[in-house]
Design a protein around this motif. Structure first.
Motif, mmCIF file in Angstrom:
data_model
loop_
_atom_site.group_PDB
_atom_site.id
_atom_site.type_symbol
_atom_site.label_atom_id
_atom_site.label_comp_id
_atom_site.label_asym_id
_atom_site.label_seq_id
_atom_site.Cartn_x
_atom_site.Cartn_y
_atom_site.Cartn_z
ATOM 1 N N ASP A 28 4.022 63.198 136.396
ATOM 2 C CA ASP A 28 3.388 62.467 135.324
ATOM 3 C C ASP A 28 1.655 62.838 135.093
ATOM 4 O O ASP A 28 1.181 62.464 136.126
ATOM 5 N N GLN A 29 1.456 63.482 133.880
ATOM 6 C CA GLN A 29 -0.201 63.644 134.089
ATOM 7 C C GLN A 29 -0.906 62.356 133.700
ATOM 8 O O GLN A 29 -1.735 62.545 134.281
ATOM 9 N N THR A 30 -0.436 61.295 133.186
ATOM 10 C CA THR A 30 -1.089 59.910 133.392
ATOM 11 C C THR A 30 -1.196 59.657 134.487
ATOM 12 O O THR A 30 -2.468 59.077 135.126
ATOM 13 N N ASN A 31 -0.387 59.796 135.437
ATOM 14 C CA ASN A 31 -0.426 59.347 136.823
ATOM 15 C C ASN A 31 -1.802 60.220 137.522
ATOM 16 O O ASN A 31 -2.531 59.798 138.491
ATOM 17 N N LYS B 176 10.273 64.818 143.384
ATOM 18 C CA LYS B 176 10.864 63.810 142.448
ATOM 19 C C LYS B 176 9.696 63.508 141.610
ATOM 20 O O LYS B 176 9.657 62.707 140.941
ATOM 21 N N GLY B 177 8.621 63.911 141.647
ATOM 22 C CA GLY B 177 7.401 63.656 140.726
ATOM 23 C C GLY B 177 6.335 62.697 141.185
ATOM 24 O O GLY B 177 5.510 62.115 140.242
ATOM 25 N N ARG C 84 8.349 58.694 136.144
ATOM 26 C CA ARG C 84 8.157 59.373 134.721
ATOM 27 C C ARG C 84 8.110 60.842 134.792
ATOM 28 O O ARG C 84 6.875 61.513 134.374
ATOM 29 N N PRO C 85 9.061 61.523 135.294
ATOM 30 C CA PRO C 85 8.718 63.088 135.451
ATOM 31 C C PRO C 85 8.810 63.842 134.080
ATOM 32 O O PRO C 85 9.390 63.487 133.188
#
Lengths: 487, 370
Positions: free
Chosen positions: A178-181, A233-234, A467-468
């Motif tokens: 997730d880009q936000t992460n 798994k992201g 949130r992948p």
């Protein structure tokens, strides 16, 4: 500052003068004085002689540009200032300066001290790869790249620490994580204002959402396969130079109770093992408080078959149950701590002396009851089933306030404790993501990643908790097809 | 806010602790009538540091059961705890003359006492049951009585014995309570009979084999074993020898389903009871011909006949005692619209009620021997 007209070499020498291993080799070559500067403890001497000194001797015409072009060494760099060169030399590079030239050259002939790859110790496994990370970030990245050959693997380099700069790599799969992460991690790392960071465990604490909580918010692992699994798994990994553990984030409460072995074993076994672990943890927190509460306030709930056994062993004990329980819990903690601090061989003796002799003697002397010894031993064992060392320690400490609550208000006290704990856990976040997921917010599909384990074909989607960007792993329909059936 | 809650909890103080080994744990209590006072004893368990633990019976006499408790407290160094009471025994005389509701009510109100405490009637007195020294391998008489009653409940030879069930039947119109009746043989309490109640007053007893029918008619019956004595004529075609008068049959693995229907209300209530029973033969006292598919009905009819006879006798007995443990009154109450049945009304109706019993026995197996 440009290399001054004075003797520029002397300027570098002055900066490194406090290091007795600093060497400045001056050689005469085609009428030009060439100086080779290095810290003799940091470099590979064979490399220096064969690829640097010998090469310089063979040259017909010598200049910095020509050397930079022709030296048979992977990493070379041209330095404009003495300060820059000195800092390279401190990293184990060799500086080359040719008389009357404006710039200097640095070549990488560093030989870093590093232990060999070993089996994982804190997260030991029965099945699956055994290799663990080491203290060198280069080696660790190499191991990771061997584990993940995905083209989208990103390893972003960052530096933290003002006085003692530290190499940090943020790794993730570009089209899964997730880009936000990713942004949050990078932002927190860049905003970090600190003189130095020694280990990844410290960095993890610096990145914490909640500094005052007892619960760890980031997973620290020394297993490359676990990191690879999490990345795919992201999740996001943070490598820290000089540290053999890698930070995995964001993390949920339940990921502290998972091991990679859960994935390697067949699903039935892993489900049972996860249940055993959960029960063990639960027992570890609540058994001793329950004993205290029941013996102090609620003798009604003791089954009649147990009443005599418990009553007889309690009648020899002169202390109230809470003192008895705290005493024994303290003894177990003492044993564990002593065992951890002592050398291995002495440690084993400690275990035997502590476990058998002290326990037996305590009962004989009427300090504790037999039943409590069993309960405390069980809860100690339960806390050791937590695959994460940090979480295990957390659980051991959590017990004490709940014992006190049980002594104050009995079962009601225990439930006050449970409620407060639950409220606290609900409020926690890791990297801004809910800590108790998939329980809260409830995500049914993610239960298979947290509490139970299903056959592999059900794992066709990545956990929603992470949130992948791309949640699909494989096609369910294809997986359900049997291709080897002849009809 | 956080601190407010913490301070509030701390200021609210603690419950006074009741540490296990400081308690004199009462496992059983018995009450008898002595003039206008209650006389009674409690079995107190005390833990010993060495060797096996002992139980001791302490006695007192007082006007109320709580006053009785205070008298008991004066006799021991421990705090008496009633949280582990398993059995409460009422003397027959007390149960017959005063009724036991006043005493069960205080048990019900005490939060320490669970509603699954067993109640029983002691014959001739509760004191004799409680003071018995024979309690097999259990540490005290209370635990012995508890296990005795529990076992017999599980094997379905008793109906109901818990405080909850007693109170329920007491308040329920059209159903009367039953309790196990403990009698003393060779100084050892045993269950021989079942005590019948009307309201909270003891009215009489029935034997355990009779209580089998009460159980069968009032609910479904699922395990157990029953000894039947049928007359020789009924099973004559099956027998080899023709001498004697009676044949004993033991049936096992009994499964019954019962249906009670109110057929008519006037002039007197008329009920039809249908019992469907599945069972197997365990023992027959005489030598028989092989029992096959085509002659098993002889046995079935004989058992049906005998059962019907015994049930009819039992119903007559229950009517004589004016007690209704099967709960015909409940069924009457449910079946008749716009009726607020009272105990008094039902008693009048019950006396004259006609109850037809129909038993259908099917024998599934005649024993595993070939």
């Amino acid at each position: 500052m440009w290399f001054s007209k004075k003797n520029r070499v002397d300027e570098v020498v002055k900066q490194l003068a406090h290091s007795p291993d600093f060497m400045c080799r001056r050689i005469e070559c085609k009428g030009k004085a060439v100086s080779v500067l290095f810290l003799s403890n940091l470099i590979n001497h064979a490399h220096l002689q064969q690829n640097v000194l010998a090469f310089i001797h063979e040259q017909e015409h010598i200049s910095i540009e020509q050397l930079a072009r022709c030296l048979p060494i992977g990493a070379v760099s041209i330095c404009e200032t003495e300060k820059e060169m000195a800092s390279y030399i401190r990293d184990g590079w060799a500086g080359i300066y040719i008389e009357k030239e404006k710039r200097g050259l640095v070549v990488n002939i560093a030989e870093k001290v590093e232990r060999s790859l070993e089996k994982a110790e804190t997260e030991s496994l029965v099945l699956g790869p055994k290799m663990s990370f080491t203290e060198s970030i280069d080696t660790n990245i190499r191991i990771l790249r061997q584990n993940i050959t995905d083209q989208k693997l990103v390893t972003e380099k960052m530096t933290i620490g003002v006085r003692n700069p530290l190499d940090v790599r943020v790794v993730y799969i570009e089209d899964i994580a997730d880009q936000t992460n990713v942004q949050t991690v990078k932002q927190r790392l860049t905003e970090l204002q600190i003189d130095e960071v020694i280990d990844s465990s410290i960095l993890a604490q610096l990145l914490d959402d909640h500094a005052y909580t007892i619960f760890p918010q980031y997973l620290l692992t020394e297993l490359p396969d676990r990191l690879a699994y999490s990345l795919m798994k992201g999740r996001i990994g943070i490598f820290v130079d000089r540290s053999p553990t890698v930070i995995i984030c964001p993390t949920t409460f339940f990921s502290f109770f998972e091991t990679t072995e859960d994935v390697y074993l067949r699903w039935t076994m892993s489900t049972v093992l996860r249940a055993v672990r959960m029960l063990g943890i639960f027992a570890s927190i609540f058994l001793s408080p329950l004993y205290v509460a029941v013996i102090t306030y609620h003798y009604e709930v003791i089954p009649s078959a147990l009443l005599l056994t418990i009553g007889e062993s309690r009648s020899r004990v002169p202390f109230p149950p809470v003192i008895e329980a705290l005493f024994l819990e303290f003894m177990i903690e003492l044993l564990r701590e002593a065992g951890a601090r002592l050398p291995t061989k002495v440690g084993q003796t400690m275990g035997i002396v502590g476990g058998i002799v002290l326990g037996q003697a305590a009962v004989e002397a009427g300090f504790t009851s037999n039943v409590l010894i069993i309960i405390v031993a069980l809860s100690a064992l339960g806390s050791f089933t937590a695959p994460s060392y940090e979480m295990g320690a957390t659980i051991r400490i959590l017990r004490f306030p709940i014992i006190l609550l049980a002594a104050l208000w009995g079962l009601i006290g225990i439930f006050i404790g449970v409620s407060l704990l639950l409220i606290h856990l609900l409020k926690l976040t890791s990297l801004g993501r809910p800590y108790l997921s998939p329980m809260y917010p409830f995500r049914f599909a993610d239960m298979k990643y947290a509490l139970i384990r299903l056959p592999i074909k059900f794992y066709n989607e990545r956990p929603k908790t992470n949130r992948p960007q791309n949640s699909r792993r494989f096609s369910w329909r294809e997986a359900m097809k049997r291709k080897d059936l002849d009809e | 806010m956080k601190w407010f809650i913490v301070v509030m909890l701390l200021l609210s103080g603690c419950v006074s602790p009741r540490v296990l080994e400081r308690q004199g744990i009462i496992t059983a209590t018995g009450f008898d009538k002595k003039g206008k006072m209650y006389e009674g004893g409690s079995v107190m368990l005390s833990f010993k540091k060495m060797g096996s633990s002992m139980s001791e019976v302490i006695e007192a006499t007082n006007k109320t059961s709580k006053g009785f408790r205070q008298d008991l407290e004066a006799q021991t160094s421990h705090d008496l705890g009633s949280g582990q009471i398993r059995v409460v025994v009422y003397g027959k005389e007390l149960a017959e003359k005063d009724g036991i509701f006043g005493l069960t009510d205080t048990l019900q109100r005490d939060a320490n006492i669970g509603s699954l405490v067993y109640l029983a009637v002691g014959e001739p007195s509760a004191k004799q049951v409680i003071k018995s020294k024979k309690h097999e391998d259990t540490p005290d008489i209370g635990t012995y009585l508890y296990r005795l009653i529990e076992k017999n409940l599980r094997s379905e030879s008793l109906l109901a014995a818990t405080l909850h069930e007693f109170i329920h039947s007491y308040y329920d119109v059209g159903k009367d309570a039953v309790l196990p009746c403990l009698s003393v043989r060779d100084d050892k309490p045993i269950i021989e009979k079942v005590a019948l109640f009307r309201g909270d007053k003891f009215v009489g007893t029935v034997r355990l084999d009779e209580s089998f029918y009460i159980k069968m008619l009032s609910s479904e019956y699922n395990t157990g074993l029953k000894n039947m004595t049928v007359s020789r004529e009924d099973v004559a075609p099956l027998l080899i020898k023709k001498k004697g008068k009676k044949v004993n049959i033991v049936i096992n693995e009994i499964k019954t389903k019962r249906k009670i229907k109110l057929i008519s209300q006037k002039p007197t209530p008329h009920f039809r009871v249908t019992v469907n029973m599945q069972t197997e033969i365990l023992e027959i006292s005489d030598k028989t011909k092989p029992i096959m598919k085509d002659n098993v009905h002889i046995l079935e009819r004989a058992i049906e006949k005998q059962m019907k006879k015994e049930i009819d006798q039992l119903l007559v007995k229950l009517k004589r005692y004016e007690t209704d443990p099967i709960g015909f009154g409940q069924i009457y109450d449910h079946s008749v619209r716009k009726l607020q049945l009272t105990d008094k009304q039902w008693l009048q109706l019950y006396k004259d009620a006609r109850i037809d019993v129909d038993v259908n026995v099917s024998i599934l197996r005649t024993g595993t021997i070939d």
